[in-house]
Design a protein around this motif. Structure first.
Motif, PDB file in Angstrom:
ATOM      1  N   TRP A 103      67.153 114.433  35.709  1.00 21.22           N
ATOM      2  CA  TRP A 103      66.596 115.655  35.136  1.00 21.22           C
ATOM      3  C   TRP A 103      65.214 115.964  35.725  1.00 21.22           C
ATOM      4  O   TRP A 103      64.946 117.094  36.111  1.00 21.22           O
ATOM      5  CB  TRP A 103      66.510 115.542  33.615  1.00 21.22           C
ATOM      6  CG  TRP A 103      66.068 116.820  32.975  1.00 21.22           C
ATOM      7  CD1 TRP A 103      66.866 117.865  32.609  1.00 21.22           C
ATOM      8  CD2 TRP A 103      64.735 117.201  32.649  1.00 21.22           C
ATOM      9  NE1 TRP A 103      66.101 118.860  32.077  1.00 21.22           N
ATOM     10  CE2 TRP A 103      64.789 118.486  32.086  1.00 21.22           C
ATOM     11  CE3 TRP A 103      63.499 116.572  32.780  1.00 21.22           C
ATOM     12  CZ2 TRP A 103      63.659 119.160  31.650  1.00 21.22           C
ATOM     13  CZ3 TRP A 103      62.363 117.244  32.351  1.00 21.22           C
ATOM     14  CH2 TRP A 103      62.448 118.513  31.792  1.00 21.22           C
ATOM     15  N   MET A 109      65.652 117.125  39.323  1.00 21.21           N
ATOM     16  CA  MET A 109      66.256 118.456  39.436  1.00 21.21           C
ATOM     17  C   MET A 109      65.349 119.550  38.873  1.00 21.21           C
ATOM     18  O   MET A 109      65.106 120.567  39.527  1.00 21.21           O
ATOM     19  CB  MET A 109      67.603 118.511  38.692  1.00 21.21           C
ATOM     20  CG  MET A 109      68.728 117.787  39.376  1.00 21.21           C
ATOM     21  SD  MET A 109      70.270 117.838  38.409  1.00 21.21           S
ATOM     22  CE  MET A 109      70.684 119.577  38.532  1.00 21.21           C
ATOM     23  N   LYS A 110      64.875 119.340  37.651  1.00 22.90           N
ATOM     24  CA  LYS A 110      64.203 120.405  36.909  1.00 22.90           C
ATOM     25  C   LYS A 110      62.705 120.469  37.172  1.00 22.90           C
ATOM     26  O   LYS A 110      62.121 121.547  37.105  1.00 22.90           O
ATOM     27  CB  LYS A 110      64.448 120.242  35.397  1.00 22.90           C
ATOM     28  CG  LYS A 110      65.922 120.212  35.004  1.00 22.90           C
ATOM     29  CD  LYS A 110      66.631 121.505  35.343  1.00 22.90           C
ATOM     30  CE  LYS A 110      68.074 121.459  34.854  1.00 22.90           C
ATOM     31  NZ  LYS A 110      68.824 122.647  35.177  1.00 22.90           N
ATOM     32  N   MET A 111      62.081 119.346  37.453  1.00 20.46           N
ATOM     33  CA  MET A 111      60.632 119.351  37.657  1.00 20.46           C
ATOM     34  C   MET A 111      60.252 119.265  39.130  1.00 20.46           C
ATOM     35  O   MET A 111      59.266 119.869  39.545  1.00 20.46           O
ATOM     36  CB  MET A 111      59.980 118.224  36.856  1.00 20.46           C
ATOM     37  CG  MET A 111      60.189 118.387  35.351  1.00 20.46           C
ATOM     38  SD  MET A 111      59.443 117.073  34.389  1.00 20.46           S
ATOM     39  CE  MET A 111      57.730 117.583  34.438  1.00 20.46           C
ATOM     40  N   GLY A 170      62.478 119.946  41.639  1.00 16.67           N
ATOM     41  CA  GLY A 170      63.247 120.923  42.397  1.00 16.67           C
ATOM     42  C   GLY A 170      64.156 120.335  43.463  1.00 16.67           C
ATOM     43  O   GLY A 170      64.505 121.011  44.427  1.00 16.67           O
ATOM     44  N   ASP A 187      71.091 118.486  43.763  1.00 18.80           N
ATOM     45  CA  ASP A 187      71.940 117.622  42.945  1.00 18.80           C
ATOM     46  C   ASP A 187      72.128 116.250  43.589  1.00 18.80           C
ATOM     47  O   ASP A 187      72.036 115.227  42.929  1.00 18.80           O
ATOM     48  CB  ASP A 187      73.324 118.249  42.752  1.00 18.80           C
ATOM     49  CG  ASP A 187      73.325 119.417  41.791  1.00 18.80           C
ATOM     50  OD1 ASP A 187      72.355 119.579  41.036  1.00 18.80           O
ATOM     51  OD2 ASP A 187      74.313 120.156  41.796  1.00 18.80           O
ATOM     52  N   SER A 197      68.813 114.180  43.679  1.00 18.34           N
ATOM     53  CA  SER A 197      68.508 113.779  42.298  1.00 18.34           C
ATOM     54  C   SER A 197      69.445 112.676  41.838  1.00 18.34           C
ATOM     55  O   SER A 197      69.015 111.717  41.187  1.00 18.34           O
ATOM     56  CB  SER A 197      68.642 114.984  41.374  1.00 18.34           C
ATOM     57  OG  SER A 197      67.757 116.007  41.746  1.00 18.34           O
ATOM     58  N   ASP A 246      76.394 124.538  33.759  1.00 17.93           N
ATOM     59  CA  ASP A 246      75.192 123.986  34.383  1.00 17.93           C
ATOM     60  C   ASP A 246      75.546 122.651  35.043  1.00 17.93           C
ATOM     61  O   ASP A 246      76.182 121.785  34.431  1.00 17.93           O
ATOM     62  CB  ASP A 246      74.115 123.773  33.312  1.00 17.93           C
ATOM     63  CG  ASP A 246      72.780 123.314  33.865  1.00 17.93           C
ATOM     64  OD1 ASP A 246      72.748 122.443  34.762  1.00 17.93           O
ATOM     65  OD2 ASP A 246      71.749 123.813  33.382  1.00 17.93           O
ATOM     66  N   TYR A 275      73.982 120.082  35.554  1.00 17.68           N
ATOM     67  CA  TYR A 275      73.492 118.887  34.880  1.00 17.68           C
ATOM     68  C   TYR A 275      74.589 118.288  33.988  1.00 17.68           C
ATOM     69  O   TYR A 275      74.732 117.071  33.908  1.00 17.68           O
ATOM     70  CB  TYR A 275      72.237 119.186  34.055  1.00 17.68           C
ATOM     71  CG  TYR A 275      71.665 117.963  33.398  1.00 17.68           C
ATOM     72  CD1 TYR A 275      71.051 116.972  34.158  1.00 17.68           C
ATOM     73  CD2 TYR A 275      71.782 117.760  32.030  1.00 17.68           C
ATOM     74  CE1 TYR A 275      70.552 115.821  33.574  1.00 17.68           C
ATOM     75  CE2 TYR A 275      71.279 116.626  31.437  1.00 17.68           C
ATOM     76  CZ  TYR A 275      70.666 115.656  32.206  1.00 17.68           C
ATOM     77  OH  TYR A 275      70.174 114.528  31.619  1.00 17.68           O
TER      78      TYR A 275
END
Length: 125
Positions: A26, A29-31, A33, A36, A39, A98, A100
């Motif tokens: 997470w 991916m989310k912080m 960038g 997939d 990450s 999503d 994730y």
């Protein structure tokens, strides 16, 4: 009965691995960038180190040597990782949710296959 105990212990270790892996994925991916795949690789690396130590010592209480165990564990991890990565890529291509959540589905698949292979191959003395 021993397999049930091992499965419960594996589940406890797996929960910690899953938490470590999921949080790292997470964050990447989310912080950060990251893609997939990047990450996923970084997340699984963090979880696999935790997994080897706890499963050898606590789950399977294996007398297999550290080097031999690490080599076998690496092979099993590689096979299971590639299987779950293939599933992840398939899900990402065919599902519109999503990505994730696809990571989490692939992680569950990995967990079952990994237990079986570690019990009957990696840590079997």
């Amino acid at each position: 009965m021993e397999t049930l105990k091992q499965a419960i212990r594996y589940g406890v270790v797996g929960l910690s691995n899953t938490l470590i892996t999921a949080v790292v994925i997470w964050v990447m991916m989310k912080m950060a960038g990251c893609s997939d795949v990047v990450s996923n690789i970084i997340g699984y690396t963090a979880g696999v180190l935790n997994s080897f130590v706890w499963n050898k010592r606590w789950t399977f209480k294996s007398s297999v040597g550290w080097t031999q165990g690490a080599i076998k564990f690496g092979v099993v991890f590689g096979v299971c990782y590639l299987m779950q990565l293939g599933l992840l890529l398939y899900l990402n291509k065919h599902l519109t949710i999503d990505s994730y959540y696809n990571q989490l589905l692939a992680m569950a698949f990995y967990t079952v296959i990994n237990f079986i292979m570690n019990k009957y191959y990696t840590f079997k003395a």
